[in-house]
Design an enzyme around this catalytic site. Structure first.
Site, PDB file in Angstrom:
ATOM      1  N   TRP A 184     -79.986  -5.450  53.379  1.00 12.39           N
ATOM      2  CA  TRP A 184     -78.831  -6.197  52.846  1.00 12.39           C
ATOM      3  C   TRP A 184     -77.788  -5.191  52.393  1.00 12.39           C
ATOM      4  O   TRP A 184     -78.121  -4.220  51.713  1.00 12.39           O
ATOM      5  CB  TRP A 184     -79.227  -7.090  51.662  1.00 12.39           C
ATOM      6  CG  TRP A 184     -77.998  -7.631  50.990  1.00 12.39           C
ATOM      7  CD1 TRP A 184     -77.166  -8.601  51.477  1.00 12.39           C
ATOM      8  CD2 TRP A 184     -77.414  -7.186  49.757  1.00 12.39           C
ATOM      9  NE1 TRP A 184     -76.111  -8.788  50.621  1.00 12.39           N
ATOM     10  CE2 TRP A 184     -76.231  -7.944  49.552  1.00 12.39           C
ATOM     11  CE3 TRP A 184     -77.773  -6.229  48.800  1.00 12.39           C
ATOM     12  CZ2 TRP A 184     -75.413  -7.763  48.442  1.00 12.39           C
ATOM     13  CZ3 TRP A 184     -76.948  -6.047  47.690  1.00 12.39           C
ATOM     14  CH2 TRP A 184     -75.780  -6.817  47.517  1.00 12.39           C
ATOM     15  N   GLU A 225     -80.306  -9.638  56.044  1.00  7.64           N
ATOM     16  CA  GLU A 225     -79.893 -10.717  55.133  1.00  7.64           C
ATOM     17  C   GLU A 225     -78.377 -10.889  55.135  1.00  7.64           C
ATOM     18  O   GLU A 225     -77.636  -9.923  55.023  1.00  7.64           O
ATOM     19  CB  GLU A 225     -80.388 -10.375  53.715  1.00  7.64           C
ATOM     20  CG  GLU A 225     -79.984 -11.376  52.648  1.00  7.64           C
ATOM     21  CD  GLU A 225     -80.513 -10.997  51.254  1.00  7.64           C
ATOM     22  OE1 GLU A 225     -81.012  -9.862  51.071  1.00  7.64           O
ATOM     23  OE2 GLU A 225     -80.415 -11.854  50.347  1.00  7.64           O
ATOM     24  N   LYS A 227     -74.709 -12.819  53.642  1.00 11.58           N
ATOM     25  CA  LYS A 227     -74.150 -13.207  52.346  1.00 11.58           C
ATOM     26  C   LYS A 227     -72.753 -13.772  52.527  1.00 11.58           C
ATOM     27  O   LYS A 227     -72.038 -13.364  53.437  1.00 11.58           O
ATOM     28  CB  LYS A 227     -74.127 -12.000  51.417  1.00 11.58           C
ATOM     29  CG  LYS A 227     -73.734 -12.345  49.996  1.00 11.58           C
ATOM     30  CD  LYS A 227     -74.299 -11.369  49.004  1.00 11.58           C
ATOM     31  CE  LYS A 227     -73.804 -11.731  47.613  1.00 11.58           C
ATOM     32  NZ  LYS A 227     -74.399 -10.924  46.580  1.00 11.58           N
ATOM     33  N   ASP A 258     -81.117 -16.146  52.252  1.00 10.20           N
ATOM     34  CA  ASP A 258     -81.220 -16.219  50.788  1.00 10.20           C
ATOM     35  C   ASP A 258     -80.453 -17.471  50.385  1.00 10.20           C
ATOM     36  O   ASP A 258     -79.272 -17.610  50.714  1.00 10.20           O
ATOM     37  CB  ASP A 258     -80.586 -14.942  50.190  1.00 10.20           C
ATOM     38  CG  ASP A 258     -80.565 -14.923  48.670  1.00 10.20           C
ATOM     39  OD1 ASP A 258     -80.192 -15.944  48.062  1.00 10.20           O
ATOM     40  OD2 ASP A 258     -80.878 -13.864  48.081  1.00 10.20           O
ATOM     41  N   HIS A 261     -76.836 -17.618  49.150  1.00  9.36           N
ATOM     42  CA  HIS A 261     -75.809 -16.943  49.944  1.00  9.36           C
ATOM     43  C   HIS A 261     -75.023 -17.836  50.887  1.00  9.36           C
ATOM     44  O   HIS A 261     -74.571 -17.391  51.938  1.00  9.36           O
ATOM     45  CB  HIS A 261     -76.443 -15.806  50.737  1.00  9.36           C
ATOM     46  CG  HIS A 261     -76.898 -14.677  49.867  1.00  9.36           C
ATOM     47  ND1 HIS A 261     -77.335 -13.479  50.344  1.00  9.36           N
ATOM     48  CD2 HIS A 261     -76.959 -14.580  48.517  1.00  9.36           C
ATOM     49  CE1 HIS A 261     -77.671 -12.687  49.345  1.00  9.36           C
ATOM     50  NE2 HIS A 261     -77.457 -13.339  48.219  1.00  9.36           N
ATOM     51  N   HIS A 285     -85.341 -15.454  51.025  1.00 13.68           N
ATOM     52  CA  HIS A 285     -85.248 -15.077  49.621  1.00 13.68           C
ATOM     53  C   HIS A 285     -85.026 -16.380  48.884  1.00 13.68           C
ATOM     54  O   HIS A 285     -83.951 -16.979  49.001  1.00 13.68           O
ATOM     55  CB  HIS A 285     -84.044 -14.164  49.367  1.00 13.68           C
ATOM     56  CG  HIS A 285     -84.346 -12.713  49.526  1.00 13.68           C
ATOM     57  ND1 HIS A 285     -83.404 -11.732  49.304  1.00 13.68           N
ATOM     58  CD2 HIS A 285     -85.500 -12.071  49.852  1.00 13.68           C
ATOM     59  CE1 HIS A 285     -83.967 -10.546  49.515  1.00 13.68           C
ATOM     60  NE2 HIS A 285     -85.233 -10.727  49.844  1.00 13.68           N
ATOM     61  N   ASP A 293     -73.764 -17.400  43.282  1.00 12.68           N
ATOM     62  CA  ASP A 293     -75.009 -16.712  43.608  1.00 12.68           C
ATOM     63  C   ASP A 293     -75.542 -16.028  42.347  1.00 12.68           C
ATOM     64  O   ASP A 293     -75.628 -14.817  42.261  1.00 12.68           O
ATOM     65  CB  ASP A 293     -74.717 -15.679  44.709  1.00 12.68           C
ATOM     66  CG  ASP A 293     -75.959 -14.909  45.128  1.00 12.68           C
ATOM     67  OD1 ASP A 293     -77.057 -15.458  45.013  1.00 12.68           O
ATOM     68  OD2 ASP A 293     -75.806 -13.761  45.581  1.00 12.68           O
ATOM     69  N   ASP A 295     -78.482 -16.071  40.855  1.00  9.24           N
ATOM     70  CA  ASP A 295     -79.858 -15.573  40.821  1.00  9.24           C
ATOM     71  C   ASP A 295     -80.607 -15.955  39.550  1.00  9.24           C
ATOM     72  O   ASP A 295     -81.212 -15.102  38.893  1.00  9.24           O
ATOM     73  CB  ASP A 295     -79.890 -14.057  41.066  1.00  9.24           C
ATOM     74  CG  ASP A 295     -79.545 -13.713  42.506  1.00  9.24           C
ATOM     75  OD1 ASP A 295     -80.333 -14.070  43.389  1.00  9.24           O
ATOM     76  OD2 ASP A 295     -78.479 -13.119  42.746  1.00  9.24           O
ATOM     77  N   ASP A 325     -86.105 -13.855  44.973  1.00  5.83           N
ATOM     78  CA  ASP A 325     -85.023 -12.923  44.645  1.00  5.83           C
ATOM     79  C   ASP A 325     -84.159 -13.513  43.530  1.00  5.83           C
ATOM     80  O   ASP A 325     -83.282 -14.324  43.798  1.00  5.83           O
ATOM     81  CB  ASP A 325     -84.176 -12.652  45.895  1.00  5.83           C
ATOM     82  CG  ASP A 325     -83.046 -11.664  45.612  1.00  5.83           C
ATOM     83  OD1 ASP A 325     -83.100 -10.976  44.573  1.00  5.83           O
ATOM     84  OD2 ASP A 325     -82.106 -11.590  46.432  1.00  5.83           O
TER      85      ASP A 325
HETATM   86  C1  RNT Z   1     -77.926  -9.702  46.962  1.00 11.62           C
HETATM   87  C2  RNT Z   1     -79.080  -9.978  47.838  1.00 11.62           C
HETATM   88  C3  RNT Z   1     -80.182  -8.952  47.806  1.00 11.62           C
HETATM   89  C4  RNT Z   1     -80.479  -8.440  46.410  1.00 11.62           C
HETATM   90  C5  RNT Z   1     -81.723  -7.627  46.296  1.00 11.62           C
HETATM   91  C6  RNT Z   1     -81.788  -6.883  45.019  1.00 11.62           C
HETATM   92  O1  RNT Z   1     -77.054 -10.741  46.863  1.00 11.62           O
HETATM   93  O2  RNT Z   1     -79.593 -11.247  47.569  1.00 11.62           O
HETATM   94  O3  RNT Z   1     -81.312  -9.467  48.402  1.00 11.62           O
HETATM   95  O4  RNT Z   1     -80.533  -9.481  45.494  1.00 11.62           O
HETATM   96  O5  RNT Z   1     -81.865  -6.824  47.379  1.00 11.62           O
HETATM   97 ZN    ZN Z   2     -81.439 -11.807  48.468  1.00 15.17          ZN
END
Ligand code: RNT
Ligand code: ZN
Length: 418
Positions: A184, A225, A227, A258, A261, A285, A293, A295, A325
């Site tokens: 990523w 990945e 985003k 993810d 994202h 993720h 985003d 998290d 994640d």
């Molecule tokens: C960031 C991505 C990525 C990170 C990690 C730490 O937006 O989701 O996966 O969160 O690699």
């Molecule tokens: Zn991620």
């Protein structure tokens, strides 16, 4: 009623729907989830003293975060002891463990810098996944890494990713099972770009250069990945969904989705079946974005359940590389791991306890009233009794009982980290 009696009653009730709870518990036990090491120290790692950059952010200042490899390993061990089943640990390159006075830059990382993790893995019966760390580094200060127009910068990150493939291969060899390595990059732009193609062309070239190195494709499962935006990269991200899906499909690597994202009303659960029709494997993720985003810790909520349902009812348990994640620094970090991991497992169990064939048949036969009725009635089935039985069978505390352990650890260990 004892837990066992409750379970027997639940088993009978699910049995009437044609669902075998014992089978569900057996299946669940064998679904590994890759637990992200970075929840333990707010995504910092051990190879730099700077802040977290790359358009991602932790908020909060809860005491007790891990400051050393020993502390992080101890915390992970504690968390895993409260999570039923056997799982993986997901490492980032910045979690390299250096010897006394030693430190190498990210393009020079070697397998030996993860030997301590391998020891930890062997001690705990845990295998690893891996990630290059293309952020929180002076060479990533302007937010561009593998797509940088500066050849020196671009090459540095290419070398970093190649080093990560070598490390992933080492981990896979040591653990005797594949290591998923997820790329990523944060690369993007705060404001309207003058050139959207150039950075993507350079990212493509960088990936080509990385993947051209010889490595064992059975051992290292390279993922990519996407985003949609990051903080400070609101207008454009180089590794967009279309870019990563197309690149992965054309180059035989794995797409990683993810669920933080995408645009806010876009859901990953709906993407999973389409991806499964065209890909042997996909990677996830699982996270929770609140308005962005952000998290947050994964909850046992609708989208987590829908993601799990797609994995289970599409018969794709072995084809989906499941990782978490998120990073919350405002609550006890060990509890954050335990809550998120157990919730992902609850979602999987909920899916395993659904009469999926029967529900599909109702859909195909156009019996939508009955389908709605059945899906809603399922929500008040004695799911908790089956979950508790799962915890009991796998030797971890039932219900909220795990929390006392975390509190004790907080008092005796975390609060002493000053
Ligand atoms: C960031 C991505 C990525 C990170 C990690 C730490 O937006 O989701 O996966 O969160 O690699
Ligand atoms: Zn991620």
């Amino acid at each position: 009623m004892t837990g066992k009696e409750r379970y027997e009653a639940a088993k009978e009730q699910y049995g009437k729907l044609g669902v075998n709870t014992d089978e569900a518990l057996e299946t669940l036990k064998n679904i590994p989830i890759s637990m992200h090491c970075w929840q333990g120290d707010d995504v910092i790692g051990f190879d730099h003293d700077g802040p977290l950059t790359g358009g991602i952010q932790t908020t909060g200042n809860y005491p007790g975060k891990a400051r050393t490899p020993e502390e992080l390993m101890a915390d992970i061990e504690k968390a895993l002891s409260l999570i039923p089943g056997k799982h993986k640990v997901n490492l980032h390159a910045c979690y390299a463990v250096f010897g006394e006075g030693e430190r190498v830059d990210r393009d020079k990382l070697e397998p030996q810098h993860f030997a301590k993790w391998v020891e930890f893995g062997k001690r705990n019966g845990v295998a690893f996944d891996f990630n290059p760390t293309c952020f929180s580094h002076p060479m990533a200060e302007d937010g561009l890494t593998l797509s940088s127009p500066d050849e020196k910068v671009r090459k540095f990150w290419v070398e970093h990713c190649k080093a990560c493939i070598r490390i992933s291969e080492y981990l896979a060899t040591e653990q005797g099972s594949p290591c998923a390595m997820n790329i990523w990059i944060p690369d993007g732009m705060k404001d309207v770009p003058a050139d959207r193609l150039g950075p993507r062309a350079r990212f493509k070239q960088s990936l080509d250069e990385i993947l051209a190195m010889p490595y064992d494709k059975e051992k290292v499962l390279v993922c990519l990945e996407s985003k949609v935006f990051g903080i400070g990269m609101e207008s454009y991200t180089v590794g967009s969904s279309e870019f990563t899906l197309s690149y992965a499909a054309k180059n035989g690597i794995i797409s990683l989705l993810d669920n933080g994202h995408y645009h806010p009303t876009e859901v990953v659960s709906d993407k999973i079946p389409s991806m499964l029709l065209f890909n042997d494997k996909i990677a996830l993720h699982v996270t929770r974005g609140v308005r962005w985003d952000s998290d947050h810790v994964v909850l046992f909520e609708d989208e987590t359940k829908e993601i799990a349902k797609e994995i289970v009812r599409d018969d794709a348990i072995g084809r989906v590389l499941l990782a978490l994640d998120y990073f919350d620094a405002s609550i006890n970090r060990i509890a954050a791991w335990v809550i998120g991991m157990r919730n992902m497992q609850k979602a999987l169990l909920y899916a395993l306890l659904s009469p999926n064939k029967k529900l599909k048949a109702l859909q195909d036969e156009g019996r939508f009233t009955e389908l709605m009725m059945q899906q809603e009635e399922l929500k008040t089935y004695p799911f908790g009794d089956v979950w508790n039985q799962f915890c009991e069978r796998n030797g971890v505390p039932v219900g909220e009982n795990w929390f006392a352990d975390v509190k004790e650890y907080e008092e005796n260990v975390l609060l002493k980290r000053k």
